[in-house]
Design a protein around this motif. Structure first.
Motif, PDB file in Angstrom:
ATOM      1  N   ASP A   8       0.872  -1.178   0.000  1.00  0.00           N
ATOM      2  CA  ASP A   8       0.000   0.000   0.000  1.00  0.00           C
ATOM      3  C   ASP A   8       0.901   1.217   0.000  1.00  0.00           C
ATOM      4  N   ARG A  14      -0.378   0.898   5.806  1.00  0.00           N
ATOM      5  CA  ARG A  14       0.436  -0.326   5.927  1.00  0.00           C
ATOM      6  C   ARG A  14       0.680  -0.662   7.398  1.00  0.00           C
ATOM      7  N   ASP A  54      -3.190  -2.973  -2.357  1.00  0.00           N
ATOM      8  CA  ASP A  54      -4.073  -1.860  -2.701  1.00  0.00           C
ATOM      9  C   ASP A  54      -4.172  -1.766  -4.220  1.00  0.00           C
ATOM     10  N   MET A  57      -1.337   2.332  -6.676  1.00  0.00           N
ATOM     11  CA  MET A  57       0.023   2.420  -6.151  1.00  0.00           C
ATOM     12  C   MET A  57       0.944   2.862  -7.275  1.00  0.00           C
ATOM     13  N   THR A  82      -8.869  -2.265  -0.599  1.00  0.00           N
ATOM     14  CA  THR A  82      -8.906  -0.943  -1.208  1.00  0.00           C
ATOM     15  C   THR A  82     -10.069  -0.103  -0.704  1.00  0.00           C
ATOM     16  N   LYS A 104     -11.401  -1.248   2.679  1.00  0.00           N
ATOM     17  CA  LYS A 104     -10.554  -0.923   3.831  1.00  0.00           C
ATOM     18  C   LYS A 104     -11.343  -0.640   5.102  1.00  0.00           C
TER      19      LYS A 104
END
Length: 201
Positions: A8, A14, A54, A57, A82, A104
């Motif tokens: 991520d 992270r 994710d 990035m 995500t 997330k």
């Protein structure tokens, strides 16, 4: 122990995910990175079982990472984690070889359980996304139209898109017309934005 990698580009995210997973007695975070290009080497170096990736990035995006893991025939399994809850992303992720897709804001216990299920060979889709995935249309865009739409999304004009993709301007215009028709948009920028919002890019 289930060996996990977290990819991520936000270091706080992270760290938070790693702290949550390290509380689990059967899960250990063995590697972290913020660039998609680093994922495969770290998977090999640390013998990762499950990679949490994710979508957005630097380097390879999460969807491309999932495809790269599959193409490398790695035993590592991929879980997309995500903020982008778009049905098109879920479909693309699964098509590219990911075994799971979570948002997330999922509860911590759901994340840990998803890691366990994916390690055990199951597939996991965020409950909030399941109905959307079932009801959503598949992307109507060809791979080349996706390339053109991505360039258009950045604000590039026809000449810039042609140069970036090594195409003739006339060919770019044809692709743009097709994208506009398929998204029922009024111009290239709206068409690219709609394609992005559907998760087709």
């Amino acid at each position: 122990m289930i060996r996990v990698l977290i990819a991520d580009d936000q270091s706080l995210v992270r760290g938070a995910l790693a702290a949550l997973l390290d509380l689990e007695p059967d899960i250990t975070v063995v590697a972290q990175c913020g660039n998609g290009n680093e994922v495969l080497p770290l998977i090999q170096e640390h013998q990762v079982d499950v990679a949490l990736v994710d979508i957005e990035m630097p380097g390879l995006n999460g969807l491309e990472v999932a495809a790269a893991i599959r193409e490398a025939k790695s035993p590592c399994r991929c879980l997309i984690v995500t903020t982008f809850g778009r049905a098109g992303y879920v479909k693309t992720a699964l098509h590219n070889g990911a075994q799971g897709f979570l948002l997330k804001d999922a509860p911590p216990e759901q994340l840990a359980e998803a890691v366990r299920q994916i390690r055990a060979g199951m597939r996991v889709i965020d409950p909030e996304m399941r109905d959307q995935v079932l009801l959503s249309a598949d992307s109507p865009l060809t791979p080349r139209e996706v390339d053109v739409a991505r360039e258009a999304l950045s604000g590039a004009d026809t000449r810039a898109i042609a140069a970036a993709l090594h195409m003739r301007p006339g060919t770019v215009r044809n692709h743009v017309s097709s994208i506009i028709a398929k998204t029922q948009a009024s111009n290239r920028f709206e068409a690219a934005r709609l394609a992005r919002d559907h998760g087709w890019l």
